[in-house]
Every structure is written in C-alpha cells, then in structure tokens.
Design a protein around this motif. Structure first.
Motif, short mmCIF file in Angstrom:
data_model
loop_
_atom_site.label_atom_id
_atom_site.label_comp_id
_atom_site.label_asym_id
_atom_site.label_seq_id
_atom_site.Cartn_x
_atom_site.Cartn_y
_atom_site.Cartn_z
N ALA A 124 28.85 -3.67 23.06
CA ALA A 124 30.00 -2.86 23.45
C ALA A 124 30.51 -1.98 22.32
O ALA A 124 30.87 -0.81 22.54
N GLU A 125 30.52 -2.51 21.12
CA GLU A 125 31.09 -1.75 20.01
C GLU A 125 30.28 -0.47 19.77
O GLU A 125 30.84 0.61 19.58
N ALA A 126 28.94 -0.61 19.78
CA ALA A 126 28.05 0.54 19.52
C ALA A 126 28.04 1.54 20.68
O ALA A 126 27.80 2.73 20.48
N MET A 127 28.30 1.06 21.90
CA MET A 127 28.11 1.91 23.08
C MET A 127 29.40 2.54 23.59
O MET A 127 29.36 3.44 24.45
N ARG A 128 30.55 2.12 23.09
CA ARG A 128 31.82 2.48 23.72
C ARG A 128 32.06 4.00 23.74
O ARG A 128 31.63 4.73 22.85
N GLY A 129 32.70 4.44 24.81
CA GLY A 129 33.10 5.84 24.93
C GLY A 129 31.98 6.79 25.31
O GLY A 129 32.16 8.00 25.30
N GLU A 130 30.79 6.24 25.64
CA GLU A 130 29.65 7.13 25.95
C GLU A 130 29.00 6.76 27.29
O GLU A 130 29.20 5.67 27.82
N THR A 131 28.16 7.71 27.75
CA THR A 131 27.41 7.46 29.00
C THR A 131 25.94 7.22 28.67
O THR A 131 25.41 7.74 27.68
N TYR A 132 25.30 6.46 29.54
CA TYR A 132 23.88 6.14 29.38
C TYR A 132 23.22 6.14 30.75
O TYR A 132 23.72 5.49 31.68
N ASN A 133 22.11 6.88 30.88
CA ASN A 133 21.29 6.74 32.08
C ASN A 133 20.62 5.38 32.02
O ASN A 133 20.11 4.98 30.95
N VAL A 134 20.59 4.67 33.13
CA VAL A 134 19.97 3.34 33.14
C VAL A 134 18.90 3.26 34.23
O VAL A 134 19.21 3.39 35.42
N GLY A 135 17.67 3.06 33.78
CA GLY A 135 16.53 2.96 34.68
C GLY A 135 15.28 3.03 33.83
O GLY A 135 15.31 2.66 32.65
N HIS A 136 14.16 3.49 34.42
CA HIS A 136 12.94 3.67 33.63
C HIS A 136 12.11 4.81 34.22
O HIS A 136 12.04 4.94 35.45
N GLU A 137 11.48 5.59 33.33
CA GLU A 137 10.70 6.75 33.78
C GLU A 137 9.59 6.35 34.74
O GLU A 137 9.20 7.14 35.62
N SER A 138 9.05 5.13 34.60
CA SER A 138 7.97 4.70 35.51
C SER A 138 8.48 4.56 36.94
O SER A 138 7.69 4.47 37.88
N LEU A 139 9.80 4.53 37.10
CA LEU A 139 10.39 4.45 38.44
C LEU A 139 11.02 5.78 38.86
O LEU A 139 11.86 5.82 39.76
N ASN A 140 10.62 6.87 38.21
CA ASN A 140 10.90 8.22 38.72
C ASN A 140 9.80 8.52 39.73
O ASN A 140 8.65 8.75 39.36
N LEU A 141 10.11 8.46 41.01
CA LEU A 141 9.08 8.50 42.06
C LEU A 141 9.50 9.41 43.20
O LEU A 141 10.70 9.55 43.46
N THR A 142 8.51 9.97 43.90
CA THR A 142 8.88 10.69 45.13
C THR A 142 9.04 9.67 46.26
O THR A 142 8.56 8.54 46.16
N LYS A 143 9.69 10.13 47.31
CA LYS A 143 9.84 9.23 48.47
C LYS A 143 8.46 8.88 49.03
O LYS A 143 8.24 7.77 49.50
N GLU A 144 7.54 9.84 48.96
CA GLU A 144 6.17 9.59 49.44
C GLU A 144 5.52 8.47 48.61
O GLU A 144 4.88 7.57 49.17
N ASP A 145 5.71 8.50 47.27
CA ASP A 145 5.17 7.43 46.41
C ASP A 145 5.65 6.07 46.90
O ASP A 145 4.88 5.10 46.96
N VAL A 146 6.95 6.00 47.20
CA VAL A 146 7.54 4.71 47.61
C VAL A 146 6.93 4.25 48.94
O VAL A 146 6.50 3.10 49.08
N ALA A 147 6.86 5.17 49.90
CA ALA A 147 6.32 4.81 51.22
C ALA A 147 4.88 4.34 51.10
O ALA A 147 4.47 3.34 51.73
N LEU A 148 4.08 5.03 50.28
CA LEU A 148 2.67 4.65 50.14
C LEU A 148 2.53 3.31 49.42
O LEU A 148 1.64 2.52 49.75
N ALA A 149 3.42 3.03 48.45
CA ALA A 149 3.38 1.73 47.77
C ALA A 149 3.67 0.59 48.75
O ALA A 149 3.06 -0.48 48.68
#
Ligand SMILES: NC(=O)c1ccc[n+]([C@@H]2O[C@H](COP(=O)([O-])OP(=O)(O)OC[C@H]3O[C@@H](n4cnc5c(N)ncnc54)[C@H](O)[C@@H]3O)[C@@H](O)[C@H]2O)c1
Length: 307
Positions: free
Chosen positions: A218-243
């Motif tokens: 908390a001390e290091a992160m306070r007052g800021e924003t962070y995207n939370v996820g992973h690039e390997s889960l940047n997917l198209t809807k088609e990718d998801v349906a096919l998986a």
C-alpha cells in the motif's frame, strides 16, 4: 490487519474474503445484499469474519465502520452497464456518493484500495497504459471514473481491472467468458457480435490476489492507478469462443446483431503493476475448464445476472 470489504457479498468479494482470511487478516464485509448473502455462509465458521448489513449511502455508518478497521477494499457498486442503465440514479448515488462516503472516512495513511475498471478508457486506438486518456462511454464507466478520482484524491489505490471470469460462490453470468461458457454448455449455441473486438480478461481469483497485493504494497502504490490483468489474456471475442469450442461442442455463429455500450476494443499493458511484482496465475483454459464443470449446478439464470 482488520480489512473492511464493502460489497464483499458479490462475485469478487466472496473470492477475496477467504484469501484475506488465509493470509491471517480479519475481514469485515459491509454489503446491502442486493443479490442475497448465501455466498457468505461458509465464512462464518471463521471467528475472524464478520458481516454488517448496510449501505454505503449511509455516511454515518461508513464513518463508524471505516474507523474500526485498519484498511479498506471498496467493491460496493452497481456493476456493469446493463444494471447502471436500468437504475441510473442508484448507480450515481452508489458508485459516486458511496465512494465519497468511504473516501471521507479514510484516515491519513490508511490503506484504501478502489476497484476500478478498464471500461474507464472507453474507445482507444493505441495500447492502453495508465497514462492513456479516459473516455468513459457508458454510465457504469462514467460513475466508476468519478469514483476513481475521489478515491485517488483520498490517497487510494485505483486498480483498473480487466473483465473478470471464472467460478465464484456468487457467480455472475453477465460477464463475457462466463456468459459464453454458460450459453455453450446449456443452450449449445453462441451468437457473437463484434467478433474481432479485442477485450482483456482476468480470472476472479487473480483479481482477488491483486487486492491482497495492493494491501501488502500500500505504501508504494498509494495515490496511483494500475491496470490489472495480463497481456496473454488480451483476446478477441472470437478467440474466447474458439477456446471454449475446443472443450465443448456447440453451434457458433458470428453476426452483426449488437454492440458493446462501452465500445471496448483495445490492447492493455500490464507492465506497471508487473514491475512491482504482481503476476496473474490462472490461464484462460483453466478458467474455462472450471466454468464448464460448474455449469451442472447452475439451474436458473436470473440470480446470476446483475440487472
Ligand atoms: N467483475 C468484473 O469484471 C469487474 C471488473 C472491473 C471492476 N470491477 C469492480 O469490482 C467491484 C466488485 O464487482 P463484482 O463483480 O463483485 O460485482 P457484484 O455486483 O457481484 O458485487 C457488488 C456488491 O456490492 C453490493 N452493493 C451494491 N450497492 C451497495 C450499497 N449501496 N451498499 C453496500 N453494498 C452495495 C452488492 O450487494 C454486491 O454484493 C465493483 O466495484 C466493480 O465495479 C469488477
């Protein structure tokens, strides 16, 4: 630490509470139980767990409960654009004024983590970082963006999450991957619109882990924003349906029949939080497998939506 989790009876909160308890924290859930409280029942066996049925609109109650805790994770909200469209006044009061009540109760230096969302970015052409401008489109995204500003001004940590997926004691079937798996297993068909639109996802267990991480850092992160996820889960809807179709047979149809009100079609960078040491663990395939197995206990759909 004694951690207050507002909205802790929901999809994310009921996965977060046991993680906090396992880490040795006391957990206080404050929730108005819009979708019931059954999913909290297993936690009452822990003496470190307690529940307050109440509303974040109630400034006096919020003040009292926040004062009694060491740290706050603020999840309570009207979540998703369909629910906000149906209850616009409630969405504004809860997502903005409710967050203001929590922010005003926070003491100097008290760890305060706000559940923000990638929906705040709106439509973007480039890879999305925390520096990218916010263009929230739907009422959900607009109110969550306002809530984020209020939380940051109070020294809070804004975690901008990808869209969650996976099994939770309070399952939501209005989330894209959960919805697709449900349709594939139960209805044996999925109609996908905007098939090439790029979305970004995170397993609900990893989402909960991110709150634990932020409380630890908390001390290091306070007052800021962070995207939370992973690039390997940047997917198209088609990718998801096919998986999903690799695991379960169903009729898949791509059609021009709808549009995402948040116009989400972007790649998101998760470098900032990764540099601090946070990594997701659960893959798309694991999450889909778990959902497929869980669908046998999903008998009626209405309690699992957010509208
Ligand atoms: N699930 C996702 O994909 C996702 C992604 C990004 C951000 N978020 C954020 O994470 C948080 C939790 O989302 P979720 O998926 O668990 O949603 P959810 O709808 O399952 O949970 C929200 C909880 O808040 C409670 N609540 C609503 N209004 C309240 C009020 N006025 N006072 C007290 N409690 C109230 C509800 O009863 C519910 O238990 C939200 O702030 C949401 O915006 C979720």
């Amino acid at each position: 630490m004694k951690v207050l989790v507002t909205g802790g009876a929901g999809y994310v909160g009921t996965v977060l509470a046991p993680q906090l308890l396992s880490a040795g924290h006391e957990v206080v859930v404050l929730d108005s139980l819009r979708n019931g409280g059954q999913a909290l029942l297993p936690f009452f066996e822990h003496s470190a767990f307690s529940f307050i049925r109440g509303n974040v609109h109630d400034a006096e109650l919020v003040q009292r409960v926040v004062a009694d805790c060491d740290a706050v994770v603020h999840l309570a909200a009207i979540v998703g654009f369909p629910a906000c469209r149906k209850h616009p006044d409630l969405a504004k009061t809860t997502n903005v004024e409710g967050t203001r009540n929590v922010a005003q109760a926070i003491r100097a230096g008290q760890p305060f983590v706000y559940a923000s969302t990638g929906s705040n970015y709106g439509k973007l052409e480039t890879v999305c970082t925390e520096e990218s401008p916010l263009h929230p489109v739907s009422l959900y995204a607009i109110t969550k963006t306002q809530g984020e500003e209020i939380a940051l001004a109070a020294g809070g940590i804004g975690l901008r999450f990808a869209t969650a997926f996976g099994v939770s004691p309070r399952l939501r079937l209005d989330l894209l991957i959960n919805d697709f798996v449900h349709q594939a297993v139960v209805n044996k068909q999925i109609i996908v619109y905007e098939q090439h639109f790029r979305r970004t996802f995170i397993h609900v267990r990893d989402m909960a882990r991110a709150f634990c991480f932020a409380l630890d850092q908390a001390e290091a992160m306070r007052g800021e924003t962070y995207n939370v996820g992973h690039e390997s889960l940047n997917l198209t809807k088609e990718d998801v349906a096919l998986a999903i179709r690799e695991r379960v047979p169903f009729y898949l149809h791509f059609a021009d029949v709808g549009a995402d009100p948040d116009q989400r079609d972007y790649d998101v960078s998760y470098e900032k939080i990764r540099k601090l040491g946070y990594q997701t663990i659960v893959t798309l395939d694991e999450g889909i497998e778990q959902l497929i197995r869980a669908m046998d206990v999903v008998e009626i759909t209405s309690p699992f939506t957010n509208v």
